[in-house]
Design an enzyme around this catalytic site. Structure first.
Site, PDB file in Angstrom:
ATOM      1  N   ALA A   1      21.300  27.743  31.702  1.00  0.00           N
ATOM      2  CA  ALA A   1      21.666  27.417  30.318  1.00  0.00           C
ATOM      3  C   ALA A   1      20.567  26.564  29.672  1.00  0.00           C
ATOM      4  CB  ALA A   1      23.010  26.698  30.271  1.00  0.00           C
ATOM      5  N   TYR A   2      20.073  25.585  30.403  1.00  0.00           N
ATOM      6  CA  TYR A   2      18.974  24.748  29.915  1.00  0.00           C
ATOM      7  C   TYR A   2      17.735  25.599  29.647  1.00  0.00           C
ATOM      8  CZ  TYR A   2      15.105  21.399  30.244  1.00  0.00           C
ATOM      9  OH  TYR A   2      13.963  20.676  30.013  1.00  0.00           O
ATOM     10  N   ALA A   3      17.368  26.432  30.590  1.00  0.00           N
ATOM     11  CA  ALA A   3      16.177  27.276  30.446  1.00  0.00           C
ATOM     12  C   ALA A   3      16.317  28.238  29.272  1.00  0.00           C
ATOM     13  CB  ALA A   3      15.910  28.039  31.738  1.00  0.00           C
TER      14      ALA A   3
END
Length: 179
Positions: free
Chosen positions: A85-87
């Site tokens: 999700a961060y990436a």
């Protein structure tokens, strides 16, 4: 209007260094986590850059000929389970780098991205953990993890006038992690 409130000289550089992590998998990421990541890494970066560069929105605090550096992540190239999700949000930063370089280029504004690999900071969550440091160090060509100063040096180099012909680039600062 932001420009009307600003009493100083025009800015020559903007560094968008937004950071909020999430260590979740596809199965465990909830809507609130996605919303928070989006608000930090996409919406906030977008609206700040717009406010500082768009004359039609009362901005243009960034001088013509200035530079914008967006902070991305090496995680858009290599994979660590639980960071999807961060990436993905940082993947949006990757796209914005190229679009904004094209849009702001006629004003001589350069837009680039610095994408760090493993960096030992409080944000990484493993600061001072020798075991984790060694795992990351063993994965780099340079045999160590990065420090905040390593990344700051890359950002300073990108902002330097000697890099005046560099725009729309993703500059990975990973020490050769996972080549």
């Amino acid at each position: 209007m932001l420009a009307e409130q600003w009493a100083g000289a025009p800015l020559t550089a903007v560094v968008n260094n937004a950071g909020q992590g999430a260590d979740t998998t596809l199965a465990t990421t909830d809507a609130d986590t996605l919303d928070a990541l989006y608000a930090t890494h996409v919406r906030g970066v977008y609206l700040l850059t717009q406010a500082l560069t768009a004359p039609e929105n009362g901005g243009a605090l960034l001088a013509d000929g200035g530079a914008v550096v967006l902070l991305g992540t090496g995680l858009t190239r290599f994979v660590h389970v639980g960071r999807d999700a961060y990436a993905a949000m940082k993947g949006a930063v990757d796209v914005l780098t190229r679009y904004w370089a094209q849009e702001l280029g006629p004003r001589g504004i350069r837009v680039n991205q610095v994408a760090p690999g493993p960096v030992e900071t409080a944000f990484s969550g493993w600061e001072g953990n020798e075991q984790v440091r060694r795992v990351f160090a063993d994965g780099t060509a340079l045999g160590r993890s990065a420090t905040a100063d390593d990344i700051a040096g890359v950002i300073a180099g990108v902002l330097d006038s000697g890099a005046a012909w560099v725009t729309a680039q993703r500059i990975e600062a990973s020490g050769g992690y996972r080549l």
